[in-house]
Motif scaffolding. Structure first.
Motif, PDB file in Angstrom:
ATOM      1  N   ALA A  88       0.815  -1.216   0.000  1.00 27.79           N
ATOM      2  CA  ALA A  88       0.000   0.000   0.000  1.00 27.79           C
ATOM      3  C   ALA A  88       0.848   1.266   0.000  1.00 27.79           C
ATOM      4  O   ALA A  88       0.306   2.373   0.158  1.00 27.79           O
ATOM      5  CB  ALA A  88      -0.927   0.003   1.214  1.00 27.79           C
ATOM      6  N   ALA A  89       2.157   1.121  -0.186  1.00 22.18           N
ATOM      7  CA  ALA A  89       3.083   2.257  -0.258  1.00 22.18           C
ATOM      8  C   ALA A  89       2.999   3.135   0.991  1.00 22.18           C
ATOM      9  O   ALA A  89       3.071   4.362   0.920  1.00 22.18           O
ATOM     10  CB  ALA A  89       2.803   3.089  -1.510  1.00 22.18           C
ATOM     11  N   LEU A  90       2.851   2.497   2.152  1.00 20.88           N
ATOM     12  CA  LEU A  90       2.725   3.235   3.408  1.00 20.88           C
ATOM     13  C   LEU A  90       3.793   2.859   4.421  1.00 20.88           C
ATOM     14  O   LEU A  90       4.013   3.580   5.393  1.00 20.88           O
ATOM     15  CB  LEU A  90       1.320   2.989   4.004  1.00 20.88           C
ATOM     16  CG  LEU A  90       0.879   3.840   5.183  1.00 20.88           C
ATOM     17  CD1 LEU A  90       0.917   5.335   4.844  1.00 20.88           C
ATOM     18  CD2 LEU A  90      -0.515   3.432   5.640  1.00 20.88           C
ATOM     19  N   ASP A 150      -7.007  15.237  -1.268  1.00 22.14           N
ATOM     20  CA  ASP A 150      -6.362  16.307  -2.020  1.00 22.14           C
ATOM     21  C   ASP A 150      -5.642  15.719  -3.236  1.00 22.14           C
ATOM     22  O   ASP A 150      -5.459  14.500  -3.332  1.00 22.14           O
ATOM     23  CB  ASP A 150      -5.360  17.041  -1.129  1.00 22.14           C
ATOM     24  CG  ASP A 150      -4.250  16.116  -0.652  1.00 22.14           C
ATOM     25  OD1 ASP A 150      -3.261  15.944  -1.386  1.00 22.14           O
ATOM     26  OD2 ASP A 150      -4.380  15.543   0.454  1.00 22.14           O
ATOM     27  N   PRO A 151      -5.230  16.566  -4.198  1.00 20.61           N
ATOM     28  CA  PRO A 151      -4.619  16.047  -5.431  1.00 20.61           C
ATOM     29  C   PRO A 151      -3.363  15.206  -5.205  1.00 20.61           C
ATOM     30  O   PRO A 151      -3.151  14.229  -5.924  1.00 20.61           O
ATOM     31  CB  PRO A 151      -4.296  17.326  -6.215  1.00 20.61           C
ATOM     32  CG  PRO A 151      -5.315  18.310  -5.750  1.00 20.61           C
ATOM     33  CD  PRO A 151      -5.512  18.017  -4.293  1.00 20.61           C
ATOM     34  N   ILE A 152      -2.528  15.565  -4.233  1.00 18.55           N
ATOM     35  CA  ILE A 152      -1.307  14.792  -4.001  1.00 18.55           C
ATOM     36  C   ILE A 152      -1.651  13.394  -3.492  1.00 18.55           C
ATOM     37  O   ILE A 152      -1.128  12.378  -3.975  1.00 18.55           O
ATOM     38  CB  ILE A 152      -0.380  15.524  -3.013  1.00 18.55           C
ATOM     39  CG1 ILE A 152       0.157  16.814  -3.657  1.00 18.55           C
ATOM     40  CG2 ILE A 152       0.782  14.620  -2.585  1.00 18.55           C
ATOM     41  CD1 ILE A 152       0.991  17.676  -2.727  1.00 18.55           C
ATOM     42  N   SER A 153      -2.572  13.315  -2.523  1.00 15.94           N
ATOM     43  CA  SER A 153      -2.998  12.014  -2.008  1.00 15.94           C
ATOM     44  C   SER A 153      -3.704  11.204  -3.088  1.00 15.94           C
ATOM     45  O   SER A 153      -3.530   9.984  -3.183  1.00 15.94           O
ATOM     46  CB  SER A 153      -3.923  12.202  -0.802  1.00 15.94           C
ATOM     47  OG  SER A 153      -3.246  12.829   0.265  1.00 15.94           O
ATOM     48  N   GLU A 206      -3.877   6.635  -6.975  1.00 16.20           N
ATOM     49  CA  GLU A 206      -3.957   6.210  -8.368  1.00 16.20           C
ATOM     50  C   GLU A 206      -2.720   5.403  -8.770  1.00 16.20           C
ATOM     51  O   GLU A 206      -2.829   4.361  -9.432  1.00 16.20           O
ATOM     52  CB  GLU A 206      -4.119   7.435  -9.279  1.00 16.20           C
ATOM     53  CG  GLU A 206      -5.472   8.103  -9.157  1.00 16.20           C
ATOM     54  CD  GLU A 206      -5.620   9.310 -10.056  1.00 16.20           C
ATOM     55  OE1 GLU A 206      -6.720   9.892 -10.091  1.00 16.20           O
ATOM     56  OE2 GLU A 206      -4.629   9.691 -10.740  1.00 16.20           O
ATOM     57  N   GLU A 207      -1.556   5.884  -8.388  1.00 14.79           N
ATOM     58  CA  GLU A 207      -0.326   5.162  -8.697  1.00 14.79           C
ATOM     59  C   GLU A 207      -0.341   3.778  -8.049  1.00 14.79           C
ATOM     60  O   GLU A 207       0.083   2.786  -8.654  1.00 14.79           O
ATOM     61  CB  GLU A 207       0.882   5.966  -8.203  1.00 14.79           C
ATOM     62  CG  GLU A 207       2.226   5.322  -8.525  1.00 14.79           C
ATOM     63  CD  GLU A 207       3.395   6.160  -8.037  1.00 14.79           C
ATOM     64  OE1 GLU A 207       4.542   5.675  -8.148  1.00 14.79           O
ATOM     65  OE2 GLU A 207       3.177   7.284  -7.543  1.00 14.79           O
ATOM     66  N   LEU A 208      -0.846   3.725  -6.826  1.00 17.70           N
ATOM     67  CA  LEU A 208      -0.929   2.456  -6.117  1.00 17.70           C
ATOM     68  C   LEU A 208      -1.854   1.481  -6.841  1.00 17.70           C
ATOM     69  O   LEU A 208      -1.519   0.300  -7.011  1.00 17.70           O
ATOM     70  CB  LEU A 208      -1.430   2.711  -4.693  1.00 17.70           C
ATOM     71  CG  LEU A 208      -1.683   1.490  -3.815  1.00 17.70           C
ATOM     72  CD1 LEU A 208      -0.432   0.643  -3.687  1.00 17.70           C
ATOM     73  CD2 LEU A 208      -2.183   1.946  -2.441  1.00 17.70           C
ATOM     74  N   SER A 212      -7.673   3.579 -15.736  1.00 19.96           N
ATOM     75  CA  SER A 212      -8.445   2.373 -16.067  1.00 19.96           C
ATOM     76  C   SER A 212      -8.097   1.821 -17.448  1.00 19.96           C
ATOM     77  O   SER A 212      -7.751   2.553 -18.372  1.00 19.96           O
ATOM     78  CB  SER A 212      -9.943   2.652 -15.979  1.00 19.96           C
ATOM     79  OG  SER A 212     -10.357   3.552 -16.992  1.00 19.96           O
ATOM     80  N   ASP A 213      -8.196   0.506 -17.554  1.00 25.99           N
ATOM     81  CA  ASP A 213      -8.027  -0.182 -18.834  1.00 25.99           C
ATOM     82  C   ASP A 213      -9.349  -0.266 -19.582  1.00 25.99           C
ATOM     83  O   ASP A 213      -9.378  -0.201 -20.806  1.00 25.99           O
ATOM     84  CB  ASP A 213      -7.494  -1.599 -18.590  1.00 25.99           C
ATOM     85  CG  ASP A 213      -6.184  -1.594 -17.822  1.00 25.99           C
ATOM     86  OD1 ASP A 213      -5.179  -1.158 -18.404  1.00 25.99           O
ATOM     87  OD2 ASP A 213      -6.169  -2.012 -16.651  1.00 25.99           O
ATOM     88  N   TYR A 214     -10.435  -0.420 -18.823  1.00 23.12           N
ATOM     89  CA  TYR A 214     -11.771  -0.540 -19.394  1.00 23.12           C
ATOM     90  C   TYR A 214     -12.715   0.352 -18.615  1.00 23.12           C
ATOM     91  O   TYR A 214     -12.499   0.637 -17.433  1.00 23.12           O
ATOM     92  CB  TYR A 214     -12.277  -1.993 -19.322  1.00 23.12           C
ATOM     93  CG  TYR A 214     -11.348  -2.976 -19.979  1.00 23.12           C
ATOM     94  CD1 TYR A 214     -11.360  -3.160 -21.362  1.00 23.12           C
ATOM     95  CD2 TYR A 214     -10.453  -3.720 -19.225  1.00 23.12           C
ATOM     96  CE1 TYR A 214     -10.492  -4.048 -21.965  1.00 23.12           C
ATOM     97  CE2 TYR A 214      -9.575  -4.610 -19.827  1.00 23.12           C
ATOM     98  CZ  TYR A 214      -9.602  -4.774 -21.195  1.00 23.12           C
ATOM     99  OH  TYR A 214      -8.742  -5.652 -21.790  1.00 23.12           O
ATOM    100  N   THR A 215     -13.785   0.786 -19.285  1.00 24.40           N
ATOM    101  CA  THR A 215     -14.773   1.659 -18.659  1.00 24.40           C
ATOM    102  C   THR A 215     -16.166   1.192 -19.027  1.00 24.40           C
ATOM    103  O   THR A 215     -16.426   0.798 -20.172  1.00 24.40           O
ATOM    104  CB  THR A 215     -14.573   3.121 -19.096  1.00 24.40           C
ATOM    105  OG1 THR A 215     -13.294   3.591 -18.640  1.00 24.40           O
ATOM    106  CG2 THR A 215     -15.654   4.029 -18.538  1.00 24.40           C
ATOM    107  N   ALA A 216     -17.069   1.253 -18.049  1.00 23.49           N
ATOM    108  CA  ALA A 216     -18.486   0.987 -18.288  1.00 23.49           C
ATOM    109  C   ALA A 216     -19.276   2.227 -17.886  1.00 23.49           C
ATOM    110  O   ALA A 216     -19.056   2.779 -16.801  1.00 23.49           O
ATOM    111  CB  ALA A 216     -18.956  -0.219 -17.495  1.00 23.49           C
ATOM    112  N   PHE A 217     -20.171   2.668 -18.766  1.00 22.07           N
ATOM    113  CA  PHE A 217     -20.989   3.857 -18.506  1.00 22.07           C
ATOM    114  C   PHE A 217     -22.410   3.423 -18.167  1.00 22.07           C
ATOM    115  O   PHE A 217     -23.044   2.664 -18.908  1.00 22.07           O
ATOM    116  CB  PHE A 217     -20.999   4.780 -19.724  1.00 22.07           C
ATOM    117  CG  PHE A 217     -22.005   5.903 -19.633  1.00 22.07           C
ATOM    118  CD1 PHE A 217     -21.944   6.823 -18.593  1.00 22.07           C
ATOM    119  CD2 PHE A 217     -23.009   6.036 -20.582  1.00 22.07           C
ATOM    120  CE1 PHE A 217     -22.863   7.858 -18.507  1.00 22.07           C
ATOM    121  CE2 PHE A 217     -23.932   7.062 -20.497  1.00 22.07           C
ATOM    122  CZ  PHE A 217     -23.859   7.977 -19.466  1.00 22.07           C
TER     123      PHE A 217
END
Length: 280
Positions: A160-162, A208-211, A216-218, A242-247
């Motif tokens: 979890a990069a923590l 916040d954007p940094i978190s 997202e990277e994780l 994402s690799d795939y998206t469902a709407f």
């Protein structure tokens, strides 16, 4: 097909159960299916929240669910680990199969299911205990021996990069962490029980954007080992990770495919209007 399973477990994997076998609402993919949803309908009382959903999701990818508020995407997410069982007057019809096992079979072990299908919620929800005990909680209740716990906690926090941020204060309260750290702690808590699938319900909406960037990277790193489904209102986030998206709209699955195709060349006019901000 495995008939009348008594428990949900990884032995139900079928190496011959591939995406190309199923043309309806199938994102193009050559690998095996992780989840197959068919003829799924769900009601909250008299209100129909999901309408005849057919969807197949491949292993080891990030699949984003997008759509306006109230469209059913979070409801669908919760059907995958039967969280909707906890909702009064919720009625479900249809099938949700994981590794070709119907998780709504009456003999399904729901505790085992939720171990295999972890969930990270919109707001961080650490337990009021230490950082170490938060991560150790799941392995302990599943009977892991005491001597194995420290290694599992360290591994999960590293995943979890923590780990580097908390390794010297594992006995401090989890609630002392920042919001972004708390969310990564919740991810570590999920990873500690060794799931196969991780469900994320708007995991960055309160960050916040940094978190958000760290989460997202994780997620991108984790998809090599896990199948990830993320509900998001953030169109940029969907395109980034994402690799795939469902709407979804009004309880219906409108369109699904590779993320770049959905955002660059949607086939349905309603999808185009939503992703370009003309409604929703």
């Amino acid at each position: 097909m495995i008939e009348n399973p008594t428990t949900f477990n990884s032995s139900g994997k079928n190496p011959h159960f591939f995406m190309e076998d199923f043309p309806l609402h199938t994102a193009p993919h050559t690998g095996p299916v992780s989840i197959e949803i068919s003829e799924l309908n769900l009601w909250y009382g008299s209100s129909r929240a999901l309408k005849n959903i057919h969807l197949r999701l491949p292993q080891n990818c990030i699949f984003a669910f997008i759509g306006p508020s109230g469209c059913g995407k979070s409801t669908l997410l919760r059907t995958i680990n039967r969280m909707n069982d906890l909702v009064l007057n919720c009625k479900i019809e249809g099938k949700v199969k994981i590794n070709n096992i119907d998780i709504y079979n009456k003999n399904t072990d729901v505790v085992e299911l939720r171990k295999r299908v972890g969930m990270v919620f919109q707001k961080p929800n650490p337990f009021p205990m230490s950082i170490f005990d938060n991560v150790a909680y799941g392995p302990r209740i599943h009977g892991v021996s005491k001597k194995e716990i420290p290694e599992i906690v360290e591994r999960a926090l590293k995943q979890a990069a923590l780990w580097d941020e908390v390794k010297d204060r594992l006995k401090t309260p989890a609630l002392s962490l920042s919001g972004g750290q708390q969310q990564r702690l919740c991810i570590a808590r999920t990873l500690a029980v060794d799931p196969e699938i991780i469900l994320f319900d708007e995991p960055c909406s309160a960050l916040d954007p940094i978190s958000t960037g760290k989460i997202e990277e994780l997620m991108i790193q984790l998809k090599d080992r896990y199948t990830i489904i993320v509900v998001t209102h953030n169109m940029q986030q969907a395109t980034r990770i994402s690799d795939y998206t469902a709407f979804f709209m009004s309880g219906e699955l409108i369109e699904t495919g590779r993320t770049e195709e959905i955002f660059e060349n949607p086939k349905d006019e309603r999808t185009e209007k939503y992703i370009t901000g003309r409604f929703g």
